[in-house]
Design an enzyme around this catalytic site. Structure first.
Site, PDB file in Angstrom:
ATOM      1  N   TYR A 108       0.830  -1.202   0.000  1.00 24.91           N
ATOM      2  CA  TYR A 108       0.000   0.000   0.000  1.00 24.91           C
ATOM      3  C   TYR A 108       0.864   1.251   0.000  1.00 24.91           C
ATOM      4  CZ  TYR A 108      -4.410  -2.369   0.952  1.00 24.91           C
ATOM      5  OH  TYR A 108      -5.532  -3.151   0.859  1.00 24.91           O
ATOM      6  N   TYR A 147      -1.226  -9.954   0.015  1.00 28.63           N
ATOM      7  CA  TYR A 147      -0.165  -9.462   0.896  1.00 28.63           C
ATOM      8  C   TYR A 147      -0.275 -10.141   2.266  1.00 28.63           C
ATOM      9  CZ  TYR A 147      -3.788  -6.116   2.552  1.00 28.63           C
ATOM     10  OH  TYR A 147      -4.932  -5.537   3.028  1.00 28.63           O
ATOM     11  N   ARG A 157      -3.748 -11.900   2.991  1.00 27.19           N
ATOM     12  CA  ARG A 157      -5.037 -11.416   2.494  1.00 27.19           C
ATOM     13  C   ARG A 157      -5.145 -11.764   1.010  1.00 27.19           C
ATOM     14  NH1 ARG A 157      -8.303  -7.655   3.849  1.00 27.19           N
ATOM     15  NH2 ARG A 157      -9.694  -9.342   3.253  1.00 27.19           N
ATOM     16  N   HIS A 160      -7.658  -7.875  -3.136  1.00 24.80           N
ATOM     17  CA  HIS A 160      -8.952  -7.214  -2.926  1.00 24.80           C
ATOM     18  C   HIS A 160      -8.829  -5.731  -3.209  1.00 24.80           C
ATOM     19  CE1 HIS A 160      -6.796  -6.884   0.921  1.00 24.80           C
ATOM     20  NE2 HIS A 160      -7.391  -5.705   1.016  1.00 24.80           N
ATOM     21  N   HIS A 162     -10.688  -2.172  -1.814  1.00 22.05           N
ATOM     22  CA  HIS A 162     -11.601  -1.592  -0.828  1.00 22.05           C
ATOM     23  C   HIS A 162     -12.544  -0.615  -1.519  1.00 22.05           C
ATOM     24  CE1 HIS A 162      -9.299  -2.956   2.796  1.00 22.05           C
ATOM     25  NE2 HIS A 162      -8.285  -2.912   1.946  1.00 22.05           N
TER      26      HIS A 162
HETATM   27 FE   LIG Z   1      -6.512  -4.197   2.175  1.00 24.36          FE
END
Ligand SMILES: [Fe+2]
Lengths: 236, 190
Positions: A108, A147, A157, A160, A162
Site C-alpha cells: 500500500y 499481501y 489477504r 482485494h 476496498h
Molecule cells: Fe486491504
C-alpha cells in the site's frame, strides 16, 4: 423522484458479518459487547451527505494514470465496473464510489504498511468516481496482489479492492471489499469468511469478457447493492 | 429483490483515498451559528487508543435543517455555507477533532422534537461493520425529552452526552468513545 420516496426495511443482518469474529483477531478488543439500541428513522437517519462531482476529477477513475510521476505503473491493467443499486434493483445514481488498494506487488501507499514489497512511484492505489443515471461506475486500475498480515502464522489477504459508497442517506453508507474469482486464499481469509456463507459470493467480482478491452485490460464486473428500496406510486 | 452487499472492515490503509486535509472543518467564515470544537478519544476494550479510525460527522445547520432533499421544510432556512458533513481520522492517541457549529433541534417521530445532536459514524480495522452513534450537548435542556436518548438506559445515557468547557477562547465539547467493556458507548441501529 426525491430521496423521500425510498423506504428502509430493517437492515438485512443475515447479509453482514457479526461484530465479533474470533478468527479475525482485531475484532476481539474492538467489537462492542452490547447490542445496539434500535432507534426510529428520523430526519437524522434518512438524510446524509450528497458528495459527488465536486469531490473528484475524472482522472481519478483511472488509477493507472492519476498518480503518474515518471512512467506507467507496473502490473496487470484491469477494468472494474458494475451497477450500484438498491434492494429493489433500482439504480442508485450520483453515488460517490471511493476505492483503495495495494499495488501489483502487494504494497500500500501508506506509511503503516511495512511489507517488504516494492513501492510503485507511479501508483497511489486511490481512486474515485460517481455512479451515472443507471447506477453504473467504472474504474481502470492494476490488479492488486495478495499481501501478508499478522493475524495468524502465514496469514495472507486475498487480492482485494476496498470500496466506500455513499447512497442517498446515512442508512445506506457502506464500506466493503471486492475480491477476485477463483482465489485460493478466499477460504483461508478470516475477513472474507466472517461474512455469512450465503452472502460471501456477493463480495466476489465476476470475470466479464464483454468488459475486457482488446489488447489493453481484463474486465471484471462487481455490482453493489445498498440498503433501501425506492417506492413508486401505487406500489406496496 | 437484490440482497445487500455485505460490509467489510475499512482496514488500516484507507488514508490515501479517504482523508483530505481540512475536511474535519465544517464551519467556514460565512457559516451561521455558534462555533464549537468537538473532540474525543476512541479506545478499545483494553483501554488502548484506536489510532486508525475514520470518523464521519453529519449534522443539521444552526437552524435545525439538513442539507438534503428529504428534509424539505421550506420554512427552516438552509445555509449555503454549510453542508453538514465532515470526515476525520484519529491520531496515534485515538483522538478525533472537528470544528463546526452547534446544530439546531430537528423533528423527531410524531410531533416530538429532537435535542441538538451530531450523528457520528465510526470505521476502523477490527470493525467488520461500521458503528453509528450520536453526540448530544450537556448544556441542552431538550436532552430530557429527546426521543432517542429516552430509548437508552439511564445508566448508559451519559456515553452520548459531550461535556463542555472553554479553552483558549474556544467552546470545546468532549465525548470519548469506548468501543467495548466498562463504560461502553451506546451504538445505534436504525
Ligand atoms: Fe486491504
Amino acid at each position: 423522484m426525491s430521496d423521500g420516496d425510498t423506504t428502509y426495511p430493517p437492515r438485512d443482518l443475515a447479509s453482514h458479518p457479526p461484530a465479533l469474529h474470533e478468527a479475525y483477531g482485531s475484532t476481539k478488543a474492538r467489537a462492542p459487547s452490547l447490542a445496539p439500541v434500535v432507534v426510529p428513522h428520523t430526519l437524522s437517519e434518512l438524510t446524509g451527505p450528497r458528495l459527488g462531482l465536486d469531490r473528484h476529477e475524472a482522472i481519478d477513475a483511472d488509477l493507472t494514470r492519476n498518480a503518474v510521476r515518471n512512467g506507467a505503473p507496473l502490473g496487470e491493467r484491469i477494468v472494474v465496473t458494475g451497477r450500484v443499486m438498491d434492494e429493489g434493483e433500482r439504480p442508485v445514481p450520483d453515488a460517490l464510489v471511493e476505492v483503495w488498494q495495494c499495488n501489483a506487488a502487494g504494497r500500500y501507499h501508506h506509511p503503516g504498511d511495512q511489507h517488504d514489497a516494492p513501492i510503485d512511484p507511479n501508483f497511489s492505489g486511490a481512486g474515485s468516481c460517481v455512479s451515472d443515471a443507471d447506477g453504473r461506475y467504472r474504474f481502470t486500475t492494476l490488479k492488486p496482489a495478495a499481501y501478508p498480515w499478522g493475524n495468524h502464522p502465514n496469514a495472507w489477504r486475498p487480492a482485494h479492492i476496498h470500496f466506500s459508497l455513499f447512497g442517498p442517506a446515512t442508512l445506506t453508507r457502506l464500506i466493503t471489499q471486492m475480491y477476485f474469482p477463483g482465489d485460493p486464499l478466499l477460504p483461508l481469509d478470516p475477513i472474507f469468511m466472517s461474512t455469512p456463507a450465503g452472502a460471501r459470493d456477493r463480495l466476489v467480482a465476476a470475470y466479464d469478457h464483454d468488459v475486457t478491452m482488446p489488447g489493453h485490460a481484463l474486465g471484471y464486473r462487481f455490482d453493489i447493492v445498498l440498503r433501501g428500496r425506492r417506492a413508486t406510486p401505487g406500489e406496496g | 429483490m437484490a440482497r445487500e452487499t455485505p460490509s467489510q472492515t475499512i482496514g488500516p490503509f484507507f488514508h490515501e483515498a479517504l482523508i483530505r486535509p481540512g475536511e474535519n472543518i465544517l464551519a467556514g467564515d460565512d457559516t451561521a451559528g455558534a462555533r464549537i470544537v468537538v473532540e474525543g478519544r476512541i479506545t478499545d476494550g483494553d483501554g488502548a487508543p484506536v489510532g486508525d479510525a475514520l470518523v464521519e460527522l453529519w449534522q443539521a445547520n444552526a437552524a435545525g435543517r439538513y442539507a438534503h432533499a428529504t428534509d424539505a421544510r421550506a420554512e427552516v432556512p438552509l445555509d449555503a455555507a454549510f453542508t453538514g458533513y465532515g470526515r476525520g481520522r484519529t491520531d496515534g492517541d485515538g483522538v478525533f477533532r472537528f470544528e463546526t457549529i452547534k446544530p439546531g433541534p430537528v423533528p423527531g417521530p410524531g410531533n416530538s422534537l429532537q435535542a441538538p445532536h451530531l450523528n457520528l459514524v465510526i470505521f476502523a480495522r477490527g470493525l467488520l461493520n461500521h458503528l453509528t452513534t450520536r453526540l448530544y450537548f450537556e448544556d441542552e435542556a431538550a436532552n430530557e425529552t429527546d426521543p432517542v436518548l429516552n430509548l437508552v438506559d439511564e445508566a448508559r445515557r451519559g456515553t452520548l452526552i459531550a461535556q463542555r468547557r472553554e479553552r483558549g477562547g474556544q467552546t470545546v465539547y468532549r465525548l470519548d468513545i469506548r468501543l467495548q467493556g466498562a463504560g461502553e458507548t451506546v451504538f445505534l441501529e436504525a
